[in-house]
Design a protein around this motif. Structure first.
Motif, PDB file in Angstrom:
ATOM      1  N   MET A 193       0.830  -1.202   0.000  1.00 51.26           N
ATOM      2  CA  MET A 193       0.000   0.000   0.000  1.00 51.26           C
ATOM      3  C   MET A 193       0.867   1.255   0.000  1.00 51.26           C
ATOM      4  SD  MET A 193      -3.088   1.019   2.611  1.00 51.26           S
ATOM      5  CE  MET A 193      -2.015   0.881   4.054  1.00 51.26           C
ATOM      6  N   ASP A 194       1.955   1.248   0.770  1.00 48.71           N
ATOM      7  CA  ASP A 194       2.849   2.408   0.815  1.00 48.71           C
ATOM      8  C   ASP A 194       3.512   2.634  -0.537  1.00 48.71           C
ATOM      9  OD1 ASP A 194       2.249   2.890   3.448  1.00 48.71           O
ATOM     10  OD2 ASP A 194       3.976   1.792   4.244  1.00 48.71           O
ATOM     11  N   ARG A 195       3.965   1.558  -1.181  1.00 46.09           N
ATOM     12  CA  ARG A 195       4.598   1.715  -2.497  1.00 46.09           C
ATOM     13  C   ARG A 195       3.616   2.268  -3.520  1.00 46.09           C
ATOM     14  NH1 ARG A 195       7.107  -3.258  -1.159  1.00 46.09           N
ATOM     15  NH2 ARG A 195       5.526  -4.398  -2.347  1.00 46.09           N
ATOM     16  N   ALA A 196       2.393   1.757  -3.508  1.00 46.58           N
ATOM     17  CA  ALA A 196       1.388   2.238  -4.465  1.00 46.58           C
ATOM     18  C   ALA A 196       1.062   3.708  -4.231  1.00 46.58           C
ATOM     19  CB  ALA A 196       0.125   1.386  -4.357  1.00 46.58           C
ATOM     20  N   SER A 197       0.925   4.102  -2.983  1.00 41.66           N
ATOM     21  CA  SER A 197       0.583   5.490  -2.684  1.00 41.66           C
ATOM     22  C   SER A 197       1.728   6.429  -3.051  1.00 41.66           C
ATOM     23  CB  SER A 197       0.227   5.637  -1.204  1.00 41.66           C
ATOM     24  OG  SER A 197       1.337   5.332  -0.384  1.00 41.66           O
ATOM     25  N   THR A 224      -4.683  -2.034  -5.915  1.00 35.78           N
ATOM     26  CA  THR A 224      -3.927  -2.363  -4.702  1.00 35.78           C
ATOM     27  C   THR A 224      -4.728  -2.035  -3.450  1.00 35.78           C
ATOM     28  OG1 THR A 224      -1.826  -1.964  -5.838  1.00 35.78           O
ATOM     29  CG2 THR A 224      -1.794  -1.933  -3.430  1.00 35.78           C
ATOM     30  N   LEU A 225      -5.356  -0.860  -3.446  1.00 31.73           N
ATOM     31  CA  LEU A 225      -6.144  -0.469  -2.278  1.00 31.73           C
ATOM     32  C   LEU A 225      -7.355  -1.380  -2.091  1.00 31.73           C
ATOM     33  CD1 LEU A 225      -6.024   3.420  -2.629  1.00 31.73           C
ATOM     34  CD2 LEU A 225      -4.828   2.003  -0.968  1.00 31.73           C
ATOM     35  N   GLY A 226      -7.943  -1.827  -3.201  1.00 32.93           N
ATOM     36  CA  GLY A 226      -9.050  -2.775  -3.094  1.00 32.93           C
ATOM     37  C   GLY A 226      -8.600  -4.096  -2.497  1.00 32.93           C
ATOM     38  N   GLN A 227      -7.417  -4.562  -2.936  1.00 26.67           N
ATOM     39  CA  GLN A 227      -6.882  -5.808  -2.379  1.00 26.67           C
ATOM     40  C   GLN A 227      -6.520  -5.639  -0.912  1.00 26.67           C
ATOM     41  OE1 GLN A 227      -3.472  -7.311  -4.462  1.00 26.67           O
ATOM     42  NE2 GLN A 227      -3.604  -9.323  -3.511  1.00 26.67           N
ATOM     43  N   VAL A 228      -5.962  -4.480  -0.560  1.00 30.79           N
ATOM     44  CA  VAL A 228      -5.628  -4.206   0.840  1.00 30.79           C
ATOM     45  C   VAL A 228      -6.881  -4.260   1.698  1.00 30.79           C
ATOM     46  CG1 VAL A 228      -4.884  -2.391   2.427  1.00 30.79           C
ATOM     47  CG2 VAL A 228      -3.542  -2.877   0.384  1.00 30.79           C
ATOM     48  N   GLY A 229      -7.950  -3.621   1.216  1.00 33.81           N
ATOM     49  CA  GLY A 229      -9.194  -3.641   1.978  1.00 33.81           C
ATOM     50  C   GLY A 229      -9.741  -5.041   2.169  1.00 33.81           C
ATOM     51  N   ASP A 230      -9.645  -5.866   1.110  1.00 33.13           N
ATOM     52  CA  ASP A 230     -10.156  -7.233   1.206  1.00 33.13           C
ATOM     53  C   ASP A 230      -9.315  -8.065   2.171  1.00 33.13           C
ATOM     54  OD1 ASP A 230     -11.650  -9.467   0.779  1.00 33.13           O
ATOM     55  OD2 ASP A 230     -11.135  -9.721  -1.339  1.00 33.13           O
ATOM     56  N   VAL A 231      -7.983  -7.968   2.056  1.00 36.46           N
ATOM     57  CA  VAL A 231      -7.106  -8.751   2.930  1.00 36.46           C
ATOM     58  C   VAL A 231      -7.278  -8.342   4.382  1.00 36.46           C
ATOM     59  CG1 VAL A 231      -4.701  -9.213   3.529  1.00 36.46           C
ATOM     60  CG2 VAL A 231      -5.418  -9.286   1.154  1.00 36.46           C
ATOM     61  N   THR A 232      -7.280  -7.024   4.639  1.00 40.23           N
ATOM     62  CA  THR A 232      -7.393  -6.569   6.031  1.00 40.23           C
ATOM     63  C   THR A 232      -8.753  -6.915   6.625  1.00 40.23           C
ATOM     64  OG1 THR A 232      -8.021  -4.371   5.195  1.00 40.23           O
ATOM     65  CG2 THR A 232      -5.718  -4.710   5.811  1.00 40.23           C
ATOM     66  N   THR A 233      -9.799  -6.892   5.800  1.00 39.82           N
ATOM     67  CA  THR A 233     -11.122  -7.277   6.305  1.00 39.82           C
ATOM     68  C   THR A 233     -11.153  -8.741   6.701  1.00 39.82           C
ATOM     69  OG1 THR A 233     -12.215  -5.592   4.958  1.00 39.82           O
ATOM     70  CG2 THR A 233     -13.567  -7.416   5.743  1.00 39.82           C
ATOM     71  N   ARG A 234     -10.589  -9.604   5.826  1.00 35.09           N
ATOM     72  CA  ARG A 234     -10.554 -11.040   6.150  1.00 35.09           C
ATOM     73  C   ARG A 234      -9.627 -11.317   7.332  1.00 35.09           C
ATOM     74  NH1 ARG A 234     -12.965 -14.067   2.077  1.00 35.09           N
ATOM     75  NH2 ARG A 234     -13.347 -12.935   0.135  1.00 35.09           N
ATOM     76  N   LYS A 281      -6.142   4.025   6.902  1.00 33.94           N
ATOM     77  CA  LYS A 281      -5.185   4.587   5.950  1.00 33.94           C
ATOM     78  C   LYS A 281      -5.585   4.255   4.518  1.00 33.94           C
ATOM     79  CE  LYS A 281      -0.246   4.781   4.897  1.00 33.94           C
ATOM     80  NZ  LYS A 281       1.109   4.273   5.264  1.00 33.94           N
ATOM     81  N   ALA A 282      -6.050   3.020   4.301  1.00 36.00           N
ATOM     82  CA  ALA A 282      -6.480   2.630   2.960  1.00 36.00           C
ATOM     83  C   ALA A 282      -7.676   3.472   2.517  1.00 36.00           C
ATOM     84  CB  ALA A 282      -6.834   1.139   2.928  1.00 36.00           C
ATOM     85  N   PHE A 313      -8.355   6.543   3.530  1.00 31.99           N
ATOM     86  CA  PHE A 313      -7.834   7.881   3.242  1.00 31.99           C
ATOM     87  C   PHE A 313      -7.164   7.925   1.870  1.00 31.99           C
ATOM     88  CE2 PHE A 313      -3.954  10.475   3.241  1.00 31.99           C
ATOM     89  CZ  PHE A 313      -4.513  11.744   3.316  1.00 31.99           C
ATOM     90  N   LEU A 314      -6.318   6.912   1.570  1.00 28.77           N
ATOM     91  CA  LEU A 314      -5.634   6.881   0.286  1.00 28.77           C
ATOM     92  C   LEU A 314      -6.626   6.693  -0.864  1.00 28.77           C
ATOM     93  CD1 LEU A 314      -2.499   4.733   1.183  1.00 28.77           C
ATOM     94  CD2 LEU A 314      -2.608   7.196   0.790  1.00 28.77           C
ATOM     95  N   LEU A 315      -7.650   5.902  -0.622  1.00 26.24           N
ATOM     96  CA  LEU A 315      -8.668   5.713  -1.653  1.00 26.24           C
ATOM     97  C   LEU A 315      -9.362   7.036  -1.965  1.00 26.24           C
ATOM     98  CD1 LEU A 315     -10.318   3.831  -3.464  1.00 26.24           C
ATOM     99  CD2 LEU A 315     -11.818   3.382  -1.526  1.00 26.24           C
ATOM    100  N   ASP A 316      -9.710   7.796  -0.936  1.00 25.92           N
ATOM    101  CA  ASP A 316     -10.325   9.109  -1.156  1.00 25.92           C
ATOM    102  C   ASP A 316      -9.369  10.040  -1.902  1.00 25.92           C
ATOM    103  OD1 ASP A 316     -12.560   8.229   0.180  1.00 25.92           O
ATOM    104  OD2 ASP A 316     -11.989   9.097   2.109  1.00 25.92           O
ATOM    105  N   ALA A 317      -8.068   9.965  -1.546  1.00 29.03           N
ATOM    106  CA  ALA A 317      -7.090  10.826  -2.210  1.00 29.03           C
ATOM    107  C   ALA A 317      -6.939  10.462  -3.684  1.00 29.03           C
ATOM    108  CB  ALA A 317      -5.743  10.724  -1.495  1.00 29.03           C
ATOM    109  N   VAL A 318      -6.858   9.148  -3.985  1.00 27.44           N
ATOM    110  CA  VAL A 318      -6.722   8.714  -5.378  1.00 27.44           C
ATOM    111  C   VAL A 318      -7.955   9.106  -6.182  1.00 27.44           C
ATOM    112  CG1 VAL A 318      -6.563   6.696  -6.883  1.00 27.44           C
ATOM    113  CG2 VAL A 318      -5.121   6.843  -4.858  1.00 27.44           C
ATOM    114  N   LEU A 319      -9.128   8.907  -5.606  1.00 28.55           N
ATOM    115  CA  LEU A 319     -10.355   9.313  -6.300  1.00 28.55           C
ATOM    116  C   LEU A 319     -10.385  10.822  -6.505  1.00 28.55           C
ATOM    117  CD1 LEU A 319     -12.999   7.019  -4.546  1.00 28.55           C
ATOM    118  CD2 LEU A 319     -12.013   6.758  -6.829  1.00 28.55           C
ATOM    119  N   GLY A 320      -9.825  11.579  -5.540  1.00 33.04           N
ATOM    120  CA  GLY A 320      -9.744  13.027  -5.701  1.00 33.04           C
ATOM    121  C   GLY A 320      -8.837  13.420  -6.858  1.00 33.04           C
TER     122      GLY A 320
END
Length: 329
Positions: free
Chosen positions: A157-161, A188-198, A249-250, A252-259
């Motif tokens: 996630m850090d590398r992608a951001s 990447t952020l979608g995968q992060v959200g899925d992994v962290t949720t599981r 953090k994911a 926040f980054l998702l909102d930033a990327v969409l922005g």
């Protein structure tokens, strides 16, 4: 497939299948992966317990996942698996803690189980000494694997951001490359959200199991293993906090990327808007001189054509100059 692990002196004895019935009764840990009806019956007859079915393991009520029958604890939770291969999911796993043996029933193989099986064969005496010790050491391995997965996911996630924001600040980066980076960041952020949720679901299940075992530890856990429960509770709590931080953090980054994507789209729309406004006056001029009236002063004028062209060019430049002075371009 059934695999039994028992302690022979200070070494680990591993048996597979139903070839050796004595190994079931002597086993400290019985691991059932996609068990057949024959394997389930053999375990039930040897230990005098009921092995839960796959349908029973998928029930979500707490009373169906954590309960006690006599001296046997039945503990079920959902566990993350396949994170290393990228095709991850969650699967229910049941831990049946009997006085003389631990039975695990599962239909997928989290990496922690494979690692723990090797570890149990290498460190047989401290791990396979008691069934409750096997269960707590297995929980410890699962927590370690979850920590590794969360750390690796956070690094991705850090590398992608960093790549996304660096290219967003650099105006010399081509639009196509920036679009590819933004798309990769979203994936990447979608995968992060899925992994962290599981992973959070797994940690929640472990928390419930440890709370239940802690309440029954006087009868289910030997005194020398009770300290491990407190250590596991602390580790799980710290991972829950870390997973929650990653989720925030994911988001926040998702909102930033969409922005950033929205700003790029606004820039494109602004360009088309300016072009449309700049072309409106020339279109008006062309429409006026395109009318077929008999009495038009410029109709027979020799300089009428260049005059109309010059008027259209000037009328197109005036809005552009006005927009630049306003700072809109």
């Amino acid at each position: 497939m059934m695999t039994t692990y028992s302690l022979r002196g200070s070494a680990c004895a591993v048996h597979g299948g139903l070839d050796d019935a004595e190994s079931i009764a002597a086993a400290t840990w019985i691991d059932l992966l996609n068990p057949t009806p024959e394997e389930e019956r053999a375990v039930q007859e040897a230990l005098q317990i009921e092995v839960p079915t796959r349908e029973e393991m998928q029930e979500i009520e707490s009373s169906s996942r954590l309960y006690k029958e006599g001296e046997v604890l039945f503990l079920t939770a959902s566990f993350l698996y396949g994170a290393e291969e990228g095709e991850f999911g969650s699967t229910p796993i049941t831990f049946v803690l009997a006085p003389n043996a631990l039975v695990t029933v599962r239909y997928a193989t989290p990496k922690a189980f494979s690692i723990f099986a090797v570890r149990a064969q290498r460190q047989a005496l401290p791990i396979l000494k008691t069934p409750d010790g096997v269960m707590l050491h297995l929980f410890e391995q699962i927590v370690d694997r979850l920590a590794d997965i969360l750390e690796r996911t956070a690094s991705e996630m850090d590398r992608a951001s960093q790549t996304t924001f660096r290219n967003a600040r650099n105006m010399q980066v081509k639009a196509n490359k920036r679009d590819v980076d933004l798309r990769q960041a979203l994936l990447t952020l979608g995968q992060v959200g899925d992994v962290t949720t599981r992973a959070s679901d797994t940690l929640l299940g472990l928390t419930r199991i440890l709370t239940f075992v802690g309440a029954e530890k006087a009868n289910a856990v030997r005194k020398e293993n009770q300290q491990m429960i407190k250590t596991l509770v602390r580790d799980v709590r710290s991972l829950v906090e870390y997973a929650n931080t990653m989720n925030n953090k994911a988001q926040f980054l998702l909102d930033a990327v969409l922005g950033i994507i929205s700003m790029d789209q606004n820039g494109i729309i602004k360009t088309f808007t300016v072009a449309s406004v700049a072309l409106m006056p020339p279109t008006l001029v062309a429409s006026i001189y395109g009318m077929n009236f008999d009495l038009m002063p410029e109709l027979k004028w020799a300089l009428g054509y260049p005059w109309a062209l010059m008027l259209m060019v000037v009328s197109a430049l005036l809005p552009i100059v006005y927009f630049k002075r306003k700072g809109w371009l």
